[in-house]
Design an enzyme around this catalytic site. Sequence first.
Site, mmCIF file in Angstrom:
data_model
loop_
_atom_site.group_PDB
_atom_site.id
_atom_site.type_symbol
_atom_site.label_atom_id
_atom_site.label_comp_id
_atom_site.label_asym_id
_atom_site.label_seq_id
_atom_site.Cartn_x
_atom_site.Cartn_y
_atom_site.Cartn_z
ATOM 1 N N CYS A 164 0.821 -1.215 0.000
ATOM 2 C CA CYS A 164 0.000 0.000 0.000
ATOM 3 C C CYS A 164 0.854 1.265 0.000
ATOM 4 O O CYS A 164 0.327 2.371 0.161
ATOM 5 C CB CYS A 164 -0.924 0.006 1.206
ATOM 6 S SG CYS A 164 -0.035 -0.126 2.789
ATOM 7 N N ASP A 292 43.627 -9.302 17.881
ATOM 8 C CA ASP A 292 44.541 -9.423 19.023
ATOM 9 C C ASP A 292 45.429 -8.193 19.203
ATOM 10 O O ASP A 292 46.031 -8.025 20.259
ATOM 11 C CB ASP A 292 45.433 -10.664 18.841
ATOM 12 C CG ASP A 292 44.626 -11.942 18.918
ATOM 13 O OD1 ASP A 292 43.766 -12.039 19.809
ATOM 14 O OD2 ASP A 292 44.839 -12.839 18.077
ATOM 15 N N LYS A 302 47.922 9.117 6.585
ATOM 16 C CA LYS A 302 48.409 7.833 6.102
ATOM 17 C C LYS A 302 49.916 7.786 6.341
ATOM 18 O O LYS A 302 50.653 8.673 5.897
ATOM 19 C CB LYS A 302 48.096 7.647 4.619
ATOM 20 C CG LYS A 302 48.572 6.314 4.046
ATOM 21 C CD LYS A 302 48.187 6.197 2.577
ATOM 22 C CE LYS A 302 48.589 4.834 2.026
ATOM 23 N NZ LYS A 302 50.054 4.672 1.956
ATOM 24 N N PRO A 320 43.267 -6.344 25.270
ATOM 25 C CA PRO A 320 42.958 -7.138 26.467
ATOM 26 C C PRO A 320 41.956 -8.254 26.168
ATOM 27 O O PRO A 320 41.154 -8.145 25.235
ATOM 28 C CB PRO A 320 42.353 -6.107 27.432
ATOM 29 C CG PRO A 320 42.840 -4.785 26.937
ATOM 30 C CD PRO A 320 42.960 -4.922 25.445
ATOM 31 N N ASP A 321 41.997 -9.325 26.955
ATOM 32 C CA ASP A 321 41.069 -10.448 26.806
ATOM 33 C C ASP A 321 39.690 -10.014 27.295
ATOM 34 O O ASP A 321 39.467 -9.876 28.505
ATOM 35 C CB ASP A 321 41.571 -11.654 27.602
ATOM 36 C CG ASP A 321 40.787 -12.926 27.313
ATOM 37 O OD1 ASP A 321 39.546 -12.844 27.218
ATOM 38 O OD2 ASP A 321 41.403 -13.986 27.187
ATOM 39 N N PHE A 339 34.534 -19.119 22.844
ATOM 40 C CA PHE A 339 34.830 -19.820 21.593
ATOM 41 C C PHE A 339 36.317 -19.687 21.303
ATOM 42 O O PHE A 339 36.922 -18.654 21.569
ATOM 43 C CB PHE A 339 34.005 -19.255 20.439
ATOM 44 C CG PHE A 339 32.550 -19.586 20.524
ATOM 45 C CD1 PHE A 339 32.002 -20.588 19.735
ATOM 46 C CD2 PHE A 339 31.722 -18.914 21.407
ATOM 47 C CE1 PHE A 339 30.655 -20.909 19.822
ATOM 48 C CE2 PHE A 339 30.370 -19.220 21.509
ATOM 49 C CZ PHE A 339 29.832 -20.221 20.714
ATOM 50 N N LYS A 356 42.665 -22.412 28.715
ATOM 51 C CA LYS A 356 41.932 -21.206 28.344
ATOM 52 C C LYS A 356 40.618 -21.089 29.089
ATOM 53 O O LYS A 356 40.223 -19.989 29.500
ATOM 54 C CB LYS A 356 41.665 -21.183 26.831
ATOM 55 C CG LYS A 356 42.830 -20.675 26.005
ATOM 56 C CD LYS A 356 42.415 -20.464 24.559
ATOM 57 C CE LYS A 356 43.533 -19.846 23.749
ATOM 58 N NZ LYS A 356 43.129 -19.525 22.367
ATOM 59 N N LYS A 360 39.896 -17.743 31.187
ATOM 60 C CA LYS A 360 38.843 -16.819 30.757
ATOM 61 C C LYS A 360 37.683 -16.737 31.735
ATOM 62 O O LYS A 360 36.855 -15.819 31.657
ATOM 63 C CB LYS A 360 38.346 -17.216 29.369
ATOM 64 C CG LYS A 360 39.390 -17.014 28.265
ATOM 65 C CD LYS A 360 38.893 -17.492 26.916
ATOM 66 C CE LYS A 360 39.934 -17.268 25.823
ATOM 67 N NZ LYS A 360 40.081 -15.842 25.504
#
Length: 418
Positions: A164, A292, A302, A320-321, A339, A356, A360
């Site tokens: 419409c 990372d 540039k 940082p993690d 993951f 890990k 974590k």
Amino acid sequence: MKTKKTDSKKNILLLITGSIAAVRIPLLVSQLAKENYEIRCVLSKNAEKLIKPISLSILSRNPCILENDQWSHIQSTPLHIELCNWADIVIIAPLTATTLSKWVTGNADGLIPSILMANIKPIIVAPAMNTQMWLNKTVQKNYENLQNYENVLSLLPSEGILACDAIGIGKIPPNDLIQLALEFIISHNQNLYRKDLINKEILITGGCTSEKIDAARNITNKSSGAMGLLLSQVARFRGAKVKYIHGPLKIDQDLTDGIKRYEIETSDDLIRAIKNEISDYDYFFMNAAVSDFKINSNTSAKIPKNKINDHFNKHFELVPDILKTISESKKANQVFVGFCAFTGSFEEARETIKEKIIQKGCDYLFANPIDIAGQGFGSLSQNEGWLFDTKSMEHHIKKTSKIDLANKLITQIISGIK
């Protein structure tokens, strides 16, 4: 969404009612036929005015069934019962306000309402109507009642320009999303589809972050955002309220339909967005592929190539993690999932993965190989991996499509905490 062809044909009964959105359904039929589904189409009387039955017959390789066929003298059993018995999965697309009303109020006037009421197989619902019709209180009440049907997977209508010329909610969900919902149902195999995440809220991150080097260059990675998006859609299909925080997506945008999402660019953007949201969620899936490295200089120029090494040496730093940082404020009732991509043999990676998950601070860590042909990045890729918990679980999910992997992964995590 195109994935691998089904190993054996599934019988799909496609019910088409009289919304102008019906003109998009022949493309869906063609798409599903190419993916090796056996399709039978049923047209309502109003839908017949919009698309030709012969088109659907040719595209589906099966005769198109019409309302007038319901009580044909050539039928040895009632047609609506025969079709329900034949189908593995039913799709109604588009679903109109009239058919919705008949369905939820028990009015079996017509072939399609009779099928809907007799059917106990999984059914995918794709509504389409004018915005004012969709927002009508009676329609909303009927749609809310439909959510109590255990075998129904409802896709909300999309927003955009309607037939419409108005702009609003009411468009039929994209064909690729309807196919994704179909693949999700099939991934349950013989298990019944259940809305087992109702009243749960899930925060998911995905895609890549990007860090500026100078005015012309940046640091990023190959993540497409597909896995995080499919986790989000699976969680939504299973009844959860989902938010997806992601980097730039390198996949079909139609697959984002229905997902509440927020796009970020840098690792700083990502951690800021997570911190603003995390306290409200039951589950957190940290699937984003974070760069990372970053450059701690906000130059607007540039950098000449002969000075780039010096620029790196002065301004290079590790990111940082993020999962570790967020896990420090994790609540006791929250479940965090990390993951981890790896290369080489799983046996060699096992100890690193176990370390890990502790470092974590998450409850689960899913590790997947990215150095095997056909696996890893992109929505068309397949994947496999191992889900670890903080104790001794190492659950292997065999190589499969990403939608199937997302479904199996969520099932395992839910079953692991019950």
